[in-house]
Motif scaffolding. Structure first.
Motif, short mmCIF file in Angstrom:
data_model
loop_
_atom_site.label_atom_id
_atom_site.label_comp_id
_atom_site.label_asym_id
_atom_site.label_seq_id
_atom_site.Cartn_x
_atom_site.Cartn_y
_atom_site.Cartn_z
N VAL A 224 -20.95 31.46 -29.00
CA VAL A 224 -21.31 31.14 -27.61
C VAL A 224 -20.23 30.25 -27.03
O VAL A 224 -19.76 29.31 -27.69
CB VAL A 224 -22.68 30.42 -27.57
CG1 VAL A 224 -22.92 29.81 -26.20
CG2 VAL A 224 -23.81 31.39 -27.91
N ALA A 225 -19.81 30.55 -25.81
CA ALA A 225 -18.81 29.73 -25.13
C ALA A 225 -19.43 29.04 -23.93
O ALA A 225 -20.25 29.61 -23.22
CB ALA A 225 -17.63 30.59 -24.68
N LEU A 226 -19.04 27.80 -23.70
CA LEU A 226 -19.39 27.05 -22.48
C LEU A 226 -18.13 26.93 -21.63
O LEU A 226 -17.07 26.55 -22.14
CB LEU A 226 -19.92 25.67 -22.83
CG LEU A 226 -21.24 25.62 -23.59
CD1 LEU A 226 -21.53 24.19 -24.05
CD2 LEU A 226 -22.38 26.13 -22.72
N SER A 227 -18.25 27.25 -20.35
CA SER A 227 -17.13 27.19 -19.43
C SER A 227 -17.54 26.41 -18.19
O SER A 227 -18.71 26.41 -17.82
CB SER A 227 -16.67 28.60 -19.02
OG SER A 227 -16.35 29.37 -20.16
N ARG A 228 -16.55 25.77 -17.55
CA ARG A 228 -16.86 24.90 -16.42
C ARG A 228 -15.92 25.16 -15.24
O ARG A 228 -14.82 25.70 -15.41
CB ARG A 228 -16.69 23.43 -16.81
CG ARG A 228 -17.43 22.96 -18.03
CD ARG A 228 -16.78 21.70 -18.58
NE ARG A 228 -15.38 21.95 -18.90
CZ ARG A 228 -14.48 21.00 -19.11
NH1 ARG A 228 -14.82 19.72 -19.04
NH2 ARG A 228 -13.23 21.32 -19.39
N THR A 229 -16.39 24.77 -14.09
CA THR A 229 -15.50 24.41 -12.99
C THR A 229 -15.66 22.91 -12.80
O THR A 229 -16.78 22.42 -12.62
CB THR A 229 -15.88 25.13 -11.68
OG1 THR A 229 -15.78 26.54 -11.87
CG2 THR A 229 -14.94 24.71 -10.56
N SER B 79 -17.13 28.01 -5.82
CA SER B 79 -17.65 27.89 -7.18
C SER B 79 -16.54 27.96 -8.22
O SER B 79 -16.72 27.49 -9.35
CB SER B 79 -18.68 28.98 -7.46
OG SER B 79 -19.93 28.68 -6.87
N MET B 80 -15.42 28.55 -7.87
CA MET B 80 -14.31 28.66 -8.80
C MET B 80 -13.34 27.48 -8.70
O MET B 80 -12.46 27.34 -9.54
CB MET B 80 -13.53 29.95 -8.53
CG MET B 80 -14.37 31.21 -8.58
SD MET B 80 -15.03 31.54 -10.22
CE MET B 80 -16.12 32.93 -9.89
N THR B 81 -13.52 26.62 -7.67
CA THR B 81 -12.50 25.59 -7.45
C THR B 81 -13.06 24.21 -7.09
O THR B 81 -12.67 23.21 -7.70
CB THR B 81 -11.54 26.01 -6.31
OG1 THR B 81 -12.30 26.31 -5.14
CG2 THR B 81 -10.71 27.22 -6.70
N ILE B 82 -13.97 24.11 -6.11
CA ILE B 82 -14.28 22.79 -5.57
C ILE B 82 -15.70 22.31 -5.83
O ILE B 82 -16.06 21.20 -5.47
CB ILE B 82 -14.00 22.72 -4.04
CG1 ILE B 82 -14.90 23.68 -3.27
CG2 ILE B 82 -12.53 23.00 -3.77
CD1 ILE B 82 -14.77 23.54 -1.75
N ASP B 83 -16.54 23.17 -6.46
CA ASP B 83 -17.87 22.74 -6.89
C ASP B 83 -17.88 22.57 -8.40
O ASP B 83 -17.17 23.29 -9.10
CB ASP B 83 -18.92 23.79 -6.51
CG ASP B 83 -19.17 23.88 -5.02
OD1 ASP B 83 -18.73 22.97 -4.29
OD2 ASP B 83 -19.80 24.86 -4.59
N SER B 84 -18.68 21.65 -8.91
CA SER B 84 -18.85 21.56 -10.36
C SER B 84 -19.83 22.64 -10.80
O SER B 84 -20.88 22.83 -10.18
CB SER B 84 -19.36 20.18 -10.76
OG SER B 84 -20.67 19.95 -10.28
N GLU B 85 -19.48 23.37 -11.85
CA GLU B 85 -20.28 24.49 -12.34
C GLU B 85 -20.25 24.51 -13.87
O GLU B 85 -19.34 23.95 -14.49
CB GLU B 85 -19.76 25.84 -11.83
CG GLU B 85 -19.51 25.93 -10.34
CD GLU B 85 -20.78 26.14 -9.52
OE1 GLU B 85 -21.88 26.09 -10.10
OE2 GLU B 85 -20.66 26.36 -8.30
N VAL B 86 -21.22 25.20 -14.47
CA VAL B 86 -21.19 25.43 -15.92
C VAL B 86 -21.82 26.79 -16.20
O VAL B 86 -22.85 27.14 -15.63
CB VAL B 86 -21.88 24.30 -16.70
CG1 VAL B 86 -23.36 24.18 -16.35
CG2 VAL B 86 -21.69 24.49 -18.21
N ASN B 87 -21.15 27.57 -17.06
CA ASN B 87 -21.63 28.88 -17.50
C ASN B 87 -21.68 28.95 -19.01
O ASN B 87 -20.93 28.25 -19.70
CB ASN B 87 -20.70 30.00 -17.01
CG ASN B 87 -21.07 30.53 -15.64
OD1 ASN B 87 -21.40 29.77 -14.73
ND2 ASN B 87 -21.02 31.84 -15.48
N VAL B 88 -22.57 29.79 -19.53
CA VAL B 88 -22.62 30.08 -20.96
C VAL B 88 -22.36 31.57 -21.13
O VAL B 88 -22.83 32.39 -20.35
CB VAL B 88 -23.98 29.67 -21.58
CG1 VAL B 88 -25.14 30.33 -20.86
CG2 VAL B 88 -24.02 30.02 -23.06
#
Length: 514
Positions: free
Chosen positions: A246-251, A396-405
Motif C-alpha cells: 500500500v502506498a500513501l501519497s500527498r499533495t 488538488s494537485m498543487t495548492i490544497d493539502s491532500e492524501v491518497n492511498v
C-alpha cells in the motif's frame, strides 16, 4: 509476458510518500458504511482519536435509521456527543480535531461558531483547532480519522452534514436529512488502513498539528500498543482487500507543511501513462491539466491496445460559485478528451448517475434526481487502485493539502487483481444497477460501447454528461482567479511563495506604533 501483465513501475517513481508491504485494507463505499465503521472503531478507543478534515459538524449523526439500537435516539450518536462521552469515560483518551480554517467564501456552508461549539461543552482532553497555514487560495482538504494509531480511515468523506447516504441512493430517503432539511443522494468512497499505514498517518497528523498550532505532540504516545487493543478485523467494511503493498501519497502546498509535495499528481500521470485497456475514474471535478494531458497522450498512442476510459461525475456543480469556476474549465477538458477519443477511435464515456426510482430513459430528464459524486478514485486495468481526498483539479494537485492511498497488484498476483476488479464492479454496479452487472461488466474491452448501448435502451442509471462548451464569462474569469483552481500550477506555486515572503517581511518589519 505481455505489457498488460507487467507490473507498474516501482512505486516511488509513481509518486509515493510511504510504502507499506503486506497490508490488509478495507473499502468503505458511501458514508453509511464509513460512519458506522468509524463509530465502531471509536467505541474501542483507549489512547487517541485524531481527525483531520476540510469540514466537521458537531451534530452529524454517525448512526441513524435501522442501524440505531432499539429505543435509541439519533442525537446520542452525533459526532461531538459521541467523542466527548468517550473522552469523559476514559481517562487515558485524548481527542484532537484539526479543521481547515476555511475561506470566507464557505462561511454560509459551515456550522455557526463551530469552534465555540466544540470547545464549550467538551472535557479538557478534547482539543479542537483550526489550521490556517495554507496560503490563499489553497485549502487543507485531507480527510483522515485515526483511532489509537491502529486503524485509520482516509478518502473522500467528511464527518459533516449532508454527506450521509446508503449505497441504494434512493431519490427520496428520509434518513438523508441535515438539520431538518432533506438533501440529494451523495456518493463517497473511503479506505480503512490498519497497522503501519495508520501509524504513518499519525505522523502526518502530528506534523500538521505542529505546523498549525506550534505544539509538538509525541506520536508514540498517541498509539496504543497494549495487548487487547482495537482489532481492525472487528471494524466493519464494505469489501475486505487482500494483503498487498500500500502506498500513501500527498499533495503538500507551498507553506502548508515542511516540504511541498506533488506526489498525487505524479501518481495519476504515471498510472494513466501505463494504462493498457481500462481507466475508471470517479471525481467531483475534472479540470486538471496534468490529468487531461496524460489522458490525451494515452488516447493518441496508436502503438498501444485500444483503451476504454470511463469518467463518473456529478450532473452539475453544487453551487453558483462552482458553476462559475468549475463549469467552463471542466467543459473544456471534457470537450478536448471527447475530440481526441473520436479522432483516435478510442472508447470514452463521461457519465452522471441518476438515483434509484428515476424513470428509465436513454437521456437525462428534468425529473431525474442525480447522485452527487463526491468520491475521488481511479482504477487502471484492475491492477492499480487509488482513492483519497484529491479531486482531479489543478488545485488538488498543487495548492490544497491532500492524501491518497493506493493498492498495486504485482505481476502474477491474481488475488489482489481479482479484489481490485471486484471493487470496480461493485462501484459500477451501484451506479448502473445490479440487474445488468453480469452481462455488462464482463470484459474491460469495449465496455464504453456496451454501456452506451445500455443507456440507449434505458436499462441503466448512467446518463451521458452534457457540457456547454461555452467560453468562460468575464465574471467566471474573476471568480476562478479568486478560487485559484485554474491557475497554471507553476504560477500557483509562485503566488504562494510570494504570499509567504510578504507575510515574513511584514513580520520582520519594526512596528510603526508605540
Amino acid at each position: 509476458m505481455t505489457r498488460s501483465d507487467q507490473p507498474f513501475p516501482p512505486i516511488p517513481e509513481a509518486g509515493a510518500w510511504r510504502i507499506h508491504p503486506d497490508v490488509s485494507s478495507g473499502l468503505l463505499v458511501d458514508a453509511h458504511d464509513y460512519y458506522v465503521a468509524f463509530y465502531e472503531a471509536a467505541q474501542r478507543a483507549r489512547r487517541s482519536v485524531l481527525l483531520l478534515g476540510w469540514q466537521f459538524d458537531s451534530d452529524v449523526e454517525l448512526v441513524r435509521g435501522e442501524d440505531l439500537p432499539p429505543g435509541a435516539n439519533g442525537r446520542d450518536f452525533r459526532l461531538l456527543r459521541t467523542l466527548d462521552r468517550l473522552c469523559r469515560e476514559r481517562p487515558d483518551l485524548e481527542v484532537r480535531i484539526l479543521a481547515w480554517d476555511h475561506s470566507v467564501v464557505f462561511a454560509l456552508e459551515r456550522e455557526i461558531l463551530q469552534k465555540v461549539v466544540f470547545d464549550v461543552v467538551t472535557c479538557d482532553r478534547f482539543h479542537f483547532k483550526y489550521d490556517a497555514t495554507v496560503p490563499s487560495p489553497g485549502s487543507h482538504h485531507q480527510k483522515v480519522a485515526i483511532v489509537d494509531g491502529r486503524v485509520a480511515f482516509t478518502g473522500s468523506a467528511d464527518l459533516c452534514q449532508s454527506r450521509w447516504d446508503a449505497s441504494t441512493h434512493l431519490a427520496h430517503d428520509p434518513r438523508r436529512s441535515a438539520r431538518g432539511e432533506l438533501y440529494a443522494p451523495y456518493h463517497e468512497v473511503q479506505m480503512l488502513l490498519p497497522g503501519a499505514p495508520a501509524e504513518s498517518l499519525v505522523e502526518l497528523f502530528v506534523e500538521r498539528w505542529a505546523h498549525a498550532t506550534g505544539e509538538a505532540l509525541d506520536a508514540e504516545a498517541l498509539i496504543d500498543r497494549r495487548a487487547g487493543g482495537l482489532d481492525p478485523r472487528h471494524v466493519p467494511t464494505t469489501l475486505r482487500m487482500p494483503r498487498t503493498k500500500v502506498a500513501l501519497s500527498r499533495t503538500v502546498p507551498v507553506g502548508g507543511g515542511p516540504e511541498p509535495s506533488r506526489e498525487i499528481r505524479d501518481l495519476y500521470v504515471s498510472a494513466i501513462r501505463e494504462a493498457e485497456r481500462l481507466v475508471y475514474i470517479e471525481t467531483q471535478y475534472l479540470t486538471s491539466a496534468a490529468v487531461r494531458d496524460a489522458l490525451v497522450a494515452r488516447l493518441r498512442d496508436a502503438t498501444r491496445p485500444a483503451l476504454d476510459v470511463i469518467i463518473v461525475l456529478p450532473r452539475r456543480p453544487s453551487s453558483l460559485k462552482e458553476e462559475l469556476t468549475i463549469g467552463p474549465a471542466q467543459a473544456e477538458v471534457i470537450d478536448a478528451l471527447r475530440a481526441v477519443a473520436r479522432e483516435a477511435g478510442q472508447g470514452l464515456g463521461v457519465y452522471n448517475v441518476a438515483a434509484a426510482e428515476s424513470s428509465e430513459r436513454s437521456e437525462a430528464d428534468e425529473d431525474d434526481v442525480f447522485v452527487y459524486i463526491h468520491s475521488k478514485l481511479m482504477i487502471v486495468d484492475d491492477r492499480f487502485f487509488t482513492v483519497g481526498s484529491a479531486n482531479l483539479t489543478n488545485r488538488s494537485m498543487t495548492i490544497d493539502s491532500e492524501v491518497n492511498v493506493s493498492l498495486f497488484a504485482d505481476d502474477g498476483d491474481g488475488e489482489v487483481r481479482g479484489a481490485i476488479e471486484r471493487a470496480r464492479k461493485r462501484l459500477m454496479s451501484e451506479h448502473l444497477g445490479e440487474l445488468v452487472e453480469q452481462h455488462l461488466l464482463g470484459s474491460p474491452e469495449g465496455l464504453v460501447a456496451r454501456i452506451d448501448r445500455a443507456i440507449a435502451r434505458g436499462l441503466v442509471k448512467f446518463r451521458h454528461h452534457g457540457t456547454t462548451g461555452e467560453p468562460p464569462s468575464a465574471l467566471a474569469k474573476v471568480v476562478k482567479e479568486l478560487a485559484g483552481d485554474y491557475l497554471d500550477p507553476e504560477d500557483a506555486s509562485r503566488r504562494q511563495v510570494a504570499t509567504i515572503e510578504r507575510r515574513r517581511s511584514s513580520a520582520d518589519e519594526p512596528s510603526s506604533t508605540s
